[in-house]
Design a protein around this motif. Structure first.
Motif, mmCIF file in Angstrom:
data_model
loop_
_atom_site.group_PDB
_atom_site.id
_atom_site.type_symbol
_atom_site.label_atom_id
_atom_site.label_comp_id
_atom_site.label_asym_id
_atom_site.label_seq_id
_atom_site.Cartn_x
_atom_site.Cartn_y
_atom_site.Cartn_z
ATOM 1 N N LEU A 65 0.836 -1.199 0.000
ATOM 2 C CA LEU A 65 0.000 0.000 0.000
ATOM 3 C C LEU A 65 0.867 1.244 0.000
ATOM 4 O O LEU A 65 0.589 2.214 -0.699
ATOM 5 N N TRP A 66 1.971 1.215 0.785
ATOM 6 C CA TRP A 66 2.945 2.295 0.767
ATOM 7 C C TRP A 66 4.335 1.724 0.959
ATOM 8 O O TRP A 66 4.518 0.704 1.616
ATOM 9 N N HIS A 67 5.310 2.384 0.383
ATOM 10 C CA HIS A 67 6.701 1.920 0.459
ATOM 11 C C HIS A 67 7.621 3.147 0.458
ATOM 12 O O HIS A 67 7.528 3.999 -0.411
ATOM 13 N N VAL A 68 8.463 3.227 1.464
ATOM 14 C CA VAL A 68 9.458 4.287 1.562
ATOM 15 C C VAL A 68 10.830 3.634 1.517
ATOM 16 O O VAL A 68 11.161 2.799 2.362
ATOM 17 N N ALA A 69 11.636 3.970 0.519
ATOM 18 C CA ALA A 69 12.957 3.363 0.357
ATOM 19 C C ALA A 69 13.728 4.149 -0.697
ATOM 20 O O ALA A 69 13.175 5.008 -1.380
ATOM 21 N N ARG A 70 15.016 3.835 -0.835
ATOM 22 C CA ARG A 70 15.780 4.470 -1.913
ATOM 23 C C ARG A 70 15.142 4.130 -3.259
ATOM 24 O O ARG A 70 14.935 4.983 -4.100
ATOM 25 N N ASN A 71 14.864 2.854 -3.463
ATOM 26 C CA ASN A 71 14.165 2.409 -4.666
ATOM 27 C C ASN A 71 12.794 1.915 -4.216
ATOM 28 O O ASN A 71 12.647 0.773 -3.794
ATOM 29 N N ALA A 72 11.821 2.799 -4.276
ATOM 30 C CA ALA A 72 10.502 2.496 -3.726
ATOM 31 C C ALA A 72 9.537 2.068 -4.821
ATOM 32 O O ALA A 72 9.498 2.663 -5.904
ATOM 33 N N ARG A 73 8.760 1.039 -4.505
ATOM 34 C CA ARG A 73 7.732 0.572 -5.435
ATOM 35 C C ARG A 73 6.506 0.183 -4.626
ATOM 36 O O ARG A 73 6.538 -0.760 -3.837
ATOM 37 N N GLY A 74 5.449 0.939 -4.769
ATOM 38 C CA GLY A 74 4.234 0.661 -4.023
ATOM 39 C C GLY A 74 3.084 1.471 -4.567
ATOM 40 O O GLY A 74 3.249 2.299 -5.470
ATOM 41 N N PHE A 75 1.875 1.230 -4.035
ATOM 42 C CA PHE A 75 0.725 2.032 -4.446
ATOM 43 C C PHE A 75 1.038 3.507 -4.189
ATOM 44 O O PHE A 75 0.821 4.355 -5.038
ATOM 45 N N ILE A 76 1.604 3.789 -3.000
ATOM 46 C CA ILE A 76 2.181 5.100 -2.702
ATOM 47 C C ILE A 76 3.666 4.869 -2.480
ATOM 48 O O ILE A 76 4.057 4.143 -1.570
ATOM 49 N N ALA A 77 4.514 5.466 -3.307
ATOM 50 C CA ALA A 77 5.958 5.220 -3.243
ATOM 51 C C ALA A 77 6.704 6.529 -3.019
ATOM 52 O O ALA A 77 6.454 7.512 -3.704
ATOM 53 N N VAL A 78 7.625 6.506 -2.044
ATOM 54 C CA VAL A 78 8.446 7.676 -1.742
ATOM 55 C C VAL A 78 9.898 7.224 -1.647
ATOM 56 O O VAL A 78 10.221 6.320 -0.875
ATOM 57 N N GLY A 79 10.781 7.836 -2.429
ATOM 58 C CA GLY A 79 12.187 7.446 -2.390
ATOM 59 C C GLY A 79 13.008 8.225 -3.392
ATOM 60 O O GLY A 79 12.510 9.130 -4.069
ATOM 61 N N LEU A 80 14.294 7.879 -3.484
ATOM 62 C CA LEU A 80 15.132 8.514 -4.503
ATOM 63 C C LEU A 80 14.609 8.147 -5.888
ATOM 64 O O LEU A 80 14.523 8.979 -6.779
ATOM 65 N N LYS A 81 14.269 6.867 -6.054
ATOM 66 C CA LYS A 81 13.591 6.394 -7.257
ATOM 67 C C LYS A 81 12.251 5.830 -6.809
ATOM 68 O O LYS A 81 12.215 4.909 -5.998
ATOM 69 N N ALA A 82 11.183 6.381 -7.313
ATOM 70 C CA ALA A 82 9.854 5.974 -6.859
ATOM 71 C C ALA A 82 8.990 5.544 -8.037
ATOM 72 O O ALA A 82 8.919 6.241 -9.049
ATOM 73 N N ARG A 83 8.342 4.386 -7.884
ATOM 74 C CA ARG A 83 7.444 3.865 -8.898
ATOM 75 C C ARG A 83 6.157 3.449 -8.215
ATOM 76 O O ARG A 83 6.169 2.625 -7.303
ATOM 77 N N GLY A 84 5.035 4.025 -8.611
ATOM 78 C CA GLY A 84 3.782 3.665 -7.979
ATOM 79 C C GLY A 84 2.629 4.423 -8.585
ATOM 80 O O GLY A 84 2.792 5.219 -9.521
ATOM 81 N N VAL A 85 1.420 4.193 -8.074
ATOM 82 C CA VAL A 85 0.267 4.957 -8.530
ATOM 83 C C VAL A 85 0.461 6.425 -8.140
ATOM 84 O O VAL A 85 0.276 7.335 -8.944
ATOM 85 N N ILE A 86 0.893 6.642 -6.887
ATOM 86 C CA ILE A 86 1.307 7.963 -6.435
ATOM 87 C C ILE A 86 2.796 7.867 -6.115
ATOM 88 O O ILE A 86 3.196 7.118 -5.223
ATOM 89 N N ALA A 87 3.629 8.581 -6.842
ATOM 90 C CA ALA A 87 5.082 8.451 -6.696
ATOM 91 C C ALA A 87 5.721 9.811 -6.420
ATOM 92 O O ALA A 87 5.449 10.779 -7.122
ATOM 93 N N VAL A 88 6.563 9.846 -5.390
ATOM 94 C CA VAL A 88 7.291 11.059 -5.038
ATOM 95 C C VAL A 88 8.760 10.708 -4.887
ATOM 96 O O VAL A 88 9.108 9.837 -4.079
ATOM 97 N N GLY A 89 9.633 11.339 -5.662
ATOM 98 C CA GLY A 89 11.048 11.011 -5.574
ATOM 99 C C GLY A 89 11.896 11.918 -6.432
ATOM 100 O O GLY A 89 11.376 12.783 -7.150
ATOM 101 N N VAL A 90 13.189 11.734 -6.361
ATOM 102 C CA VAL A 90 14.076 12.470 -7.273
ATOM 103 C C VAL A 90 13.738 12.073 -8.704
ATOM 104 O O VAL A 90 13.593 12.897 -9.592
ATOM 105 N N SER A 91 13.605 10.767 -8.907
ATOM 106 C CA SER A 91 13.124 10.229 -10.175
ATOM 107 C C SER A 91 11.825 9.489 -9.885
ATOM 108 O O SER A 91 11.810 8.555 -9.077
ATOM 109 N N SER A 92 10.735 9.909 -10.488
ATOM 110 C CA SER A 92 9.440 9.325 -10.142
ATOM 111 C C SER A 92 8.620 8.977 -11.377
ATOM 112 O O SER A 92 8.695 9.648 -12.402
ATOM 113 N N CYS A 93 7.847 7.919 -11.239
ATOM 114 C CA CYS A 93 6.970 7.475 -12.322
ATOM 115 C C CYS A 93 5.683 6.947 -11.707
ATOM 116 O O CYS A 93 5.722 6.044 -10.866
#
Length: 270
Positions: A107-135
């Motif tokens: 449901l949520w994932h916080v990490a350097r390389n984050a992948r989750g429904f809500i993702a926060v990290g340096l690289k973030a991949r998710g439905v809602i993504a926040v990061g330096v590089s995000s998708c």
């Protein structure tokens, strides 16, 4: 202190439960329990990940004795001084993720390389993504890619906001899209200090069909100081009669598939 004592101490200092710690490492809670009780030891790849997570060396964990200060004094996992110096400059993010999943993702994932429904990290991949590089569907980052995107370099399917942005609807210092707004904008309908498109409005407006601005160039050109038009051109304020003439020319000139852009232009005349 034994390996198990040190591991348990580090885990508690970071406020991890055994279940959370096991989830981060991708092992069972029973494995963590065995490590801490001293009945088993982690495999090499898990040991490396533990060192990175707690910023300590394998020597500190595996050799008897030592205290917490040894963590700071050792290079993580036996790295050289030069590598360790580089690592210090990289933001450290404590990995966290929920046990609940959606579509196979946390449901949520916080990490350097984050992948989750809500993702926060340096690289973030998710439905809602926040990061330096995000998708993501909703994406926020320095480099951002999404259906709705916000970032320094922002690419969006529907809407994008950024220093450099591109989407169907785009807003940015430099923007490109079907509808583009920016200091420099490129679009079917373009609005900006420098506006270039099929229909353009700006200080310097260059359009294929119509342009309105201080300086305007298009088939239908209306300028404050200069106008260059092949069908109609006028410098200065339009009279009511001229406005009606321009609106009729817009209907005749602008293709039906971008009629909406022509309608917006006509509203700018009012």
């Amino acid at each position: 202190m034994t390996f198990g004592d040190k591991l348990a101490k580090l885990r508690r200092e970071q406020n991890y439960t055994q279940e959370q710690f096991a989830d981060i490492l991708g092992v069972s809670r029973q494995s963590v329990s065995k490590w801490e009780s001293g009945t088993a030891y982690p495999e090499t790849d898990k040991l490396v990940k533990i060192c990175e997570l707690f910023n300590c060396s394998s020597d500190y964990l595996l050799l008897n004795g030592g205290d917490k200060t040894d963590c700071a004094n050792h290079n993580p996992c036996g790295q050289t001084d030069s590598v360790a110096a580089i690592e210090i400059r990289v933001p450290k993010i404590k990995e966290r993720k929920s046990k609940r999943t959606i579509w196979g993702m946390p449901l949520w994932h916080v990490a350097r390389n984050a992948r989750g429904f809500i993702a926060v990290g340096l690289k973030a991949r998710g439905v809602i993504a926040v990061g330096v590089s995000s998708c993501g569907v909703l994406s926020v980052g320095v480099l951002s890619l999404g259906v709705i995107s916000c970032g320094t370099l922002s690419l969006g399917l529907i809407f994008a906001v950024g220093l450099f942005s591109a989407a169907l609807f785009s807003v940015g210092t430099i923007s490109a899209g079907i509808f583009a707004v920016g200091a420099i904008s490129f679009g079917v309908f373009s609005l900006g200090a420098v506006a270039i498109g099929d229909v353009s409005v700006g200080a310097l407006a260059i359009g294929k069909y119509a342009a309105l601005g201080d300086r305007a160039q298009a088939m239908i050109a209306i300028g404050g100081h200069k106008a260059d038009g092949s069908v109609f051109q006028h410098v200065g304020k339009l009279s009511a009669e001229m406005k009606e003439q321009v609106k009729a020319l817009i209907d005749e000139t602008v293709p039906s598939f971008i009629k909406w852009a022509g309608e917006l232009f006509k509203k700018m005349l009012s």
